[in-house]
Scaffold this motif. Structure first.
Motif, PDB file in Angstrom:
ATOM      1  N   ARG A 164       0.839  -1.345  -0.017  1.00 12.45           N
ATOM      2  CA  ARG A 164      -0.012  -0.075  -0.126  1.00 12.45           C
ATOM      3  C   ARG A 164       1.026   1.171  -0.081  1.00 12.45           C
ATOM      4  O   ARG A 164       0.407   2.021  -0.447  1.00 12.45           O
ATOM      5  CB  ARG A 164      -1.008  -0.008   1.286  1.00 12.45           C
ATOM      6  N   ALA A 165       1.905   1.224   0.737  1.00 13.58           N
ATOM      7  CA  ALA A 165       3.055   2.441   0.778  1.00 13.58           C
ATOM      8  C   ALA A 165       3.518   2.713  -0.469  1.00 13.58           C
ATOM      9  O   ALA A 165       3.595   3.845  -1.082  1.00 13.58           O
ATOM     10  CB  ALA A 165       3.934   2.189   1.810  1.00 13.58           C
ATOM     11  N   LEU A 166       3.950   1.453  -1.283  1.00 13.92           N
ATOM     12  CA  LEU A 166       4.452   1.665  -2.653  1.00 13.92           C
ATOM     13  C   LEU A 166       3.607   2.267  -3.383  1.00 13.92           C
ATOM     14  O   LEU A 166       3.724   3.180  -4.265  1.00 13.92           O
ATOM     15  CB  LEU A 166       5.054   0.247  -3.144  1.00 13.92           C
ATOM     16  N   LYS A 167       2.220   1.537  -3.515  1.00 23.45           N
ATOM     17  CA  LYS A 167       1.392   1.845  -4.498  1.00 23.45           C
ATOM     18  C   LYS A 167       0.684   3.458  -4.273  1.00 23.45           C
ATOM     19  O   LYS A 167       0.434   4.231  -5.172  1.00 23.45           O
ATOM     20  CB  LYS A 167      -0.109   1.162  -4.511  1.00 23.45           C
ATOM     21  N   SER A 168       0.759   3.998  -3.027  1.00 27.58           N
ATOM     22  CA  SER A 168       0.249   5.262  -2.834  1.00 27.58           C
ATOM     23  C   SER A 168       1.270   6.158  -3.166  1.00 27.58           C
ATOM     24  O   SER A 168       1.137   7.512  -3.689  1.00 27.58           O
ATOM     25  CB  SER A 168       0.272   5.514  -1.360  1.00 27.58           C
ATOM     26  N   ARG A 169       2.545   5.738  -3.531  1.00 27.55           N
ATOM     27  CA  ARG A 169       3.487   6.638  -4.110  1.00 27.55           C
ATOM     28  C   ARG A 169       3.608   6.492  -5.618  1.00 27.55           C
ATOM     29  O   ARG A 169       4.638   7.143  -6.440  1.00 27.55           O
ATOM     30  CB  ARG A 169       4.838   6.784  -3.360  1.00 27.55           C
ATOM     31  N   GLY A 170       3.142   5.385  -6.344  1.00 25.74           N
ATOM     32  CA  GLY A 170       3.134   5.059  -7.564  1.00 25.74           C
ATOM     33  C   GLY A 170       4.469   4.766  -7.929  1.00 25.74           C
ATOM     34  O   GLY A 170       4.880   5.104  -9.121  1.00 25.74           O
ATOM     35  N   ILE A 171       5.270   3.947  -7.223  1.00 23.50           N
ATOM     36  CA  ILE A 171       6.549   3.537  -7.621  1.00 23.50           C
ATOM     37  C   ILE A 171       6.659   2.129  -7.565  1.00 23.50           C
ATOM     38  O   ILE A 171       7.711   1.576  -7.739  1.00 23.50           O
ATOM     39  CB  ILE A 171       7.613   4.089  -6.394  1.00 23.50           C
ATOM     40  N   GLY A 172       5.649   1.245  -7.371  1.00 22.98           N
ATOM     41  CA  GLY A 172       5.700   0.001  -7.704  1.00 22.98           C
ATOM     42  C   GLY A 172       4.555  -0.693  -6.705  1.00 22.98           C
ATOM     43  O   GLY A 172       3.638  -0.407  -6.501  1.00 22.98           O
ATOM     44  N   GLY A 173       4.888  -2.234  -6.392  1.00 18.42           N
ATOM     45  CA  GLY A 173       3.799  -2.899  -5.593  1.00 18.42           C
ATOM     46  C   GLY A 173       4.260  -4.124  -5.625  1.00 18.42           C
ATOM     47  O   GLY A 173       5.549  -4.451  -5.647  1.00 18.42           O
ATOM     48  N   ILE A 174       3.467  -4.975  -4.713  1.00 21.63           N
ATOM     49  CA  ILE A 174       3.554  -6.464  -4.421  1.00 21.63           C
ATOM     50  C   ILE A 174       2.382  -7.245  -4.939  1.00 21.63           C
ATOM     51  O   ILE A 174       1.327  -6.893  -4.502  1.00 21.63           O
ATOM     52  CB  ILE A 174       3.855  -6.778  -2.988  1.00 21.63           C
ATOM     53  N   LYS A 175       2.462  -8.120  -5.803  1.00 23.49           N
ATOM     54  CA  LYS A 175       1.503  -8.808  -6.303  1.00 23.49           C
ATOM     55  C   LYS A 175       1.397 -10.536  -5.948  1.00 23.49           C
ATOM     56  O   LYS A 175       2.582 -10.845  -5.977  1.00 23.49           O
ATOM     57  CB  LYS A 175       1.403  -8.780  -7.822  1.00 23.49           C
ATOM     58  N   PHE A 176       0.539 -10.943  -5.416  1.00 24.81           N
ATOM     59  CA  PHE A 176       0.299 -12.200  -5.047  1.00 24.81           C
ATOM     60  C   PHE A 176      -0.112 -13.040  -6.199  1.00 24.81           C
ATOM     61  O   PHE A 176      -1.206 -12.655  -6.977  1.00 24.81           O
ATOM     62  CB  PHE A 176      -0.764 -12.446  -3.953  1.00 24.81           C
ATOM     63  N   VAL A 177       0.781 -13.921  -6.798  1.00 27.75           N
ATOM     64  CA  VAL A 177       0.405 -14.696  -8.036  1.00 27.75           C
ATOM     65  C   VAL A 177      -0.263 -16.279  -7.680  1.00 27.75           C
ATOM     66  O   VAL A 177      -0.859 -16.529  -8.505  1.00 27.75           O
ATOM     67  CB  VAL A 177       1.729 -14.828  -8.780  1.00 27.75           C
ATOM     68  N   LYS A 178       0.265 -16.271  -6.517  1.00 32.21           N
ATOM     69  CA  LYS A 178      -0.510 -17.790  -6.046  1.00 32.21           C
ATOM     70  C   LYS A 178      -0.047 -17.874  -4.436  1.00 32.21           C
ATOM     71  O   LYS A 178       0.502 -17.044  -3.981  1.00 32.21           O
ATOM     72  CB  LYS A 178       0.039 -19.110  -6.909  1.00 32.21           C
ATOM     73  N   PRO A 179      -1.059 -18.738  -3.833  1.00 33.83           N
ATOM     74  CA  PRO A 179      -0.923 -18.977  -2.180  1.00 33.83           C
ATOM     75  C   PRO A 179       0.661 -18.939  -1.707  1.00 33.83           C
ATOM     76  O   PRO A 179       1.286 -19.788  -2.303  1.00 33.83           O
ATOM     77  CB  PRO A 179      -1.707 -19.902  -1.940  1.00 33.83           C
ATOM     78  N   GLY A 180       1.000 -17.764  -1.119  1.00 34.74           N
ATOM     79  CA  GLY A 180       2.315 -17.923  -0.489  1.00 34.74           C
ATOM     80  C   GLY A 180       3.459 -17.116  -1.447  1.00 34.74           C
ATOM     81  O   GLY A 180       4.547 -17.165  -0.970  1.00 34.74           O
ATOM     82  N   ILE A 181       3.043 -17.069  -2.777  1.00 33.52           N
ATOM     83  CA  ILE A 181       4.258 -16.505  -3.614  1.00 33.52           C
ATOM     84  C   ILE A 181       3.725 -15.147  -4.241  1.00 33.52           C
ATOM     85  O   ILE A 181       2.598 -14.832  -4.402  1.00 33.52           O
ATOM     86  CB  ILE A 181       4.305 -17.534  -4.955  1.00 33.52           C
ATOM     87  N   ILE A 182       5.046 -14.181  -4.411  1.00 33.29           N
ATOM     88  CA  ILE A 182       4.472 -12.865  -4.704  1.00 33.29           C
ATOM     89  C   ILE A 182       5.411 -12.483  -5.913  1.00 33.29           C
ATOM     90  O   ILE A 182       6.401 -13.134  -6.125  1.00 33.29           O
ATOM     91  CB  ILE A 182       4.840 -11.724  -3.762  1.00 33.29           C
ATOM     92  N   GLU A 183       5.037 -11.319  -6.595  1.00 33.20           N
ATOM     93  CA  GLU A 183       6.089 -10.679  -7.370  1.00 33.20           C
ATOM     94  C   GLU A 183       6.120  -9.433  -6.836  1.00 33.20           C
ATOM     95  O   GLU A 183       5.341  -8.714  -6.611  1.00 33.20           O
ATOM     96  CB  GLU A 183       5.489 -10.849  -8.837  1.00 33.20           C
ATOM     97  N   ILE A 184       7.661  -8.840  -7.215  1.00 31.49           N
ATOM     98  CA  ILE A 184       8.033  -7.419  -7.004  1.00 31.49           C
ATOM     99  C   ILE A 184       7.452  -6.430  -8.238  1.00 31.49           C
ATOM    100  O   ILE A 184       8.180  -6.877  -9.298  1.00 31.49           O
ATOM    101  CB  ILE A 184       9.262  -7.171  -6.724  1.00 31.49           C
ATOM    102  N   LEU A 185       6.728  -5.584  -8.248  1.00 28.54           N
ATOM    103  CA  LEU A 185       6.263  -5.035  -9.569  1.00 28.54           C
ATOM    104  C   LEU A 185       6.971  -3.773  -9.842  1.00 28.54           C
ATOM    105  O   LEU A 185       7.630  -3.184  -8.937  1.00 28.54           O
ATOM    106  CB  LEU A 185       4.764  -4.509  -9.227  1.00 28.54           C
TER     107      LEU A 185
END
Length: 219
Positions: free
Chosen positions: A198-219
């Motif tokens: 949420r902090a990343l998205k509030s600044r428009g500099i990236g984010g974290i995405k859950f691609v499946k349970p327990g696994i993420i991608e750094i956007l």
């Protein structure tokens, strides 16, 4: 040697680690800074923090700075400072008192980060919020951008990673000493990731995405 005569201005600004900033204009007190603060604290329950009060001595504008705790509403220590930055801040507060600037403008210019940079005060430099203020975390916390850059440099974008390991890394990477409870060090790993995203998205500099349970991608 004649005793110094200190003129106390009739405004106090209280910085509380839990409730934030409170301004007390038009104060008619005891003409004693400690007694005035303790009078205010008795009527306005507070936890822990400090007070700024503009003062003038021998024609020099300065600040009286007092530290307080909510236990017994006592001032535990205090100091006076008349250096250039203290004089500027003192005059700034008086501009607010005379309605030359708005309360919002004053609060923006008296952020804790700004005060710590500008004032040589052990009281202010030792101040910590209990919980990081929402606006500070989402807009101005330097840790968010730094940690994102380090993680992106380490893993790149699009790589799939265990969210629990990233959550642990985030907590270990936090260097901030200005708050007791940091959203990036929340006890729950999912909450840490959620706060970071949420902090990343509030600044428009990236984010974290859950691609499946327990696994993420750094956007």
């Amino acid at each position: 040697m004649p005793e110094r005569k200190i003129e106390l201005k009739d405004i106090l600004i209280l910085f509380d680690r839990e409730s934030g900033i409170s301004i007390f204009p038009n104060l008619r007190g005891y003409d004693d800074p400690v007694s005035d603060v303790e009078w205010v604290l008795e009527r306005n329950p507070s936890s822990k923090g400090f007070i700024l009060r503009p003062i003038v001595c021998d024609g020099r504008y300065g600040l009286w700075i007092g530290e307080f705790t909510g236990y017994g509403n006592e001032v535990t220590r205090h100091e006076e400072t008349y250096d250039r930055e203290a004089s500027r801040i003192s005059r700034l507060i008086m501009k607010y008192s005379s309605h030359e600037i708005t309360e919002r403008k004053l609060i923006e210019m008296l952020s804790i980060d700004a005060l710590k940079r500008r004032l040589k005060s052990d009281i202010i430099r030792g101040f910590k919020y209990y919980t990081c203020p929402r606006e500070r975390f989402y807009q101005s916390c330097g840790e968010v951008g730094r940690i994102y850059r380090e993680l992106k440099g380490r893993y790149g974008k699009g790589r799939r990673i265990s969210y629990s390991s990233i959550a642990d890394e985030i907590a270990e990477m936090v260097r901030c000493e200005d708050v007791v409870v940091c959203p990036l060090k929340a006890p729950n790993a999912f909450e840490r990731i959620h706060n970071f995203d949420r902090a990343l998205k509030s600044r428009g500099i990236g984010g974290i995405k859950f691609v499946k349970p327990g696994i993420i991608e750094i956007l």
